[in-house]
Design a protein around this motif. Structure first.
Motif, mmCIF file in Angstrom:
data_model
loop_
_atom_site.group_PDB
_atom_site.id
_atom_site.type_symbol
_atom_site.label_atom_id
_atom_site.label_comp_id
_atom_site.label_asym_id
_atom_site.label_seq_id
_atom_site.Cartn_x
_atom_site.Cartn_y
_atom_site.Cartn_z
ATOM 1 N N ILE A 109 2.049 -3.352 2.925
ATOM 2 C CA ILE A 109 1.096 -3.980 2.625
ATOM 3 C C ILE A 109 -0.129 -3.028 1.969
ATOM 4 C CG2 ILE A 109 -0.979 -5.502 3.526
ATOM 5 C CD1 ILE A 109 1.496 -6.942 3.009
ATOM 6 N N GLU A 110 -0.291 -2.016 2.673
ATOM 7 C CA GLU A 110 -1.357 -0.927 2.182
ATOM 8 C C GLU A 110 -1.128 -0.404 0.819
ATOM 9 O OE1 GLU A 110 -1.504 1.875 5.253
ATOM 10 O OE2 GLU A 110 -2.731 0.695 6.581
ATOM 11 N N LEU A 111 0.366 -0.147 0.740
ATOM 12 C CA LEU A 111 0.758 0.127 -0.738
ATOM 13 C C LEU A 111 0.736 -0.945 -1.963
ATOM 14 C CD1 LEU A 111 3.677 2.520 0.272
ATOM 15 C CD2 LEU A 111 1.345 3.140 -0.542
ATOM 16 N N GLY A 112 0.415 -2.248 -1.437
ATOM 17 C CA GLY A 112 0.243 -3.330 -2.547
ATOM 18 C C GLY A 112 1.677 -4.021 -2.410
ATOM 19 N N GLY A 113 2.578 -3.873 -1.624
ATOM 20 C CA GLY A 113 3.780 -4.561 -1.581
ATOM 21 C C GLY A 113 3.688 -5.852 -1.253
ATOM 22 N N ASP A 114 4.926 -6.504 -1.085
ATOM 23 C CA ASP A 114 4.994 -7.931 -0.774
ATOM 24 C C ASP A 114 6.029 -8.013 0.198
ATOM 25 O OD1 ASP A 114 5.160 -10.684 -0.426
ATOM 26 O OD2 ASP A 114 5.485 -11.159 -2.605
ATOM 27 N N LEU A 115 5.664 -8.790 1.482
ATOM 28 C CA LEU A 115 6.531 -8.759 2.635
ATOM 29 C C LEU A 115 7.868 -9.882 2.214
ATOM 30 C CD1 LEU A 115 4.388 -8.876 5.767
ATOM 31 C CD2 LEU A 115 5.557 -6.832 4.904
#
Length: 276
Positions: free
Chosen positions: A90-96
């Motif tokens: 989430i901190e790296l801008g990803g999607d769970l």
């Protein structure tokens, strides 16, 4: 109003107590402003008595904090993330959702792998020419598959992953994680609660299969068996050929492998019971 009352009380003369000694009257004079200050500042007492907010713990690992990214909105989310991978994503801008897609794909492959691990030993090999000399031990068989068959497997995987990536990375807002149209008919006519229950069951089986295939790999590699499903995997023909065995000897060993295995077991048992 409270301030005016407290000011009036502070300015009003304190009543004398002739029945008390002088030292007690002095203490009462000193304590009165303190009591007035406490009454005029109730917030201080409230802040002192307010308990600290409890830290929310993970449902799966109660001694760890609940990961902030796992809010329970996804099926099967029980806060299990001891390494903090979800937080980093989430901190790296990803999607769970992509992580859940990867979990489902690995789990489905693991379920197929657990079946394929023992299927040839229990039910027989494929009825093709090249499979005759392939070992029933899956750890050896993976190195004995002909290059033509390996090429077909690689091409099939590439096509399947290419089609799946078009769906996963399409940015379609209606995309349901893990839904690729296979077996979708089984969910028709079911309520939302029933669909959620089915998804939870699949996810539980996926996680169990990933743990199971890891254990099956190490048990077979260390012991050569997979009890109680497989007592003992037969010796690979490739290994026998590397030891100089003739094709006739190989055919005889393959025919008598179950008998020899039983004899070896009985011999070892008798040796264990023999007094030193």
């Amino acid at each position: 109003n409270k301030a005016r009352c407290s000011a009036a009380s502070a300015s009003a003369p304190l009543p004398s107590r002739p029945d008390l000694p002088a030292s007690a009257q002095m203490l009462s004079l000193v304590g009165s402003p303190l009591s007035l200050a406490g009454a005029s500042a109730p917030g201080v007492a409230m802040r002192a008595g307010t308990p600290a907010m409890a830290v929310e713990r993970s449902a799966s690992i109660p001694f760890l904090k609940k990961p902030p990214a796992l809010d329970g909105s996804m099926v099967g989310d029980v806060g299990f993330d001891p390494l903090g991978i979800s937080t980093t994503i989430i901190e790296l801008g990803g999607d769970l959702r992509y992580v859940r897609e990867a979990e489902l794909m690995h789990g489905r492959q693991a379920m197929l792998a657990t079946v394929g691990f023992v299927f040839p030993k229990l039910f027989g090999k494929l009825p093709v020419e090249w499979a005759k000399d392939v070992s029933l031990n899956p750890l050896e068989a993976q190195y004995q598959i002909p290059p033509v068959a390996l090429g077909q497997i690689a091409i099939s995987i590439a096509i399947a992953e290419g089609l799946r990536s078009r769906i996963v990375f399409s940015n379609d807002p209606d995309y349901v994680v893990g839904d690729h149209g296979f077996g979708a008919g089984m969910l028709k006519g079911k309520s939302e609660a029933q669909v959620k229950d089915m998804k939870m069951k699949e996810l539980a089986h996926c996680r169990l299969a990933m743990v199971a295939i890891t254990g099956m790999f190490f048990q077979t590699a260390i012991t050569g068996s997979l009890y109680p499903l497989v007592d003992k995997f037969e010796v690979s023909p490739v290994v026998l050929l590397s030891q100089g065995s003739s094709p006739v000897a190989l055919s005889l060993l393959r025919a008598k492998a179950p008998v020899l295995a039983r004899r070896d077991t009985r011999t070892e048992a008798a040796r264990d019971l023999r007094p030193p």
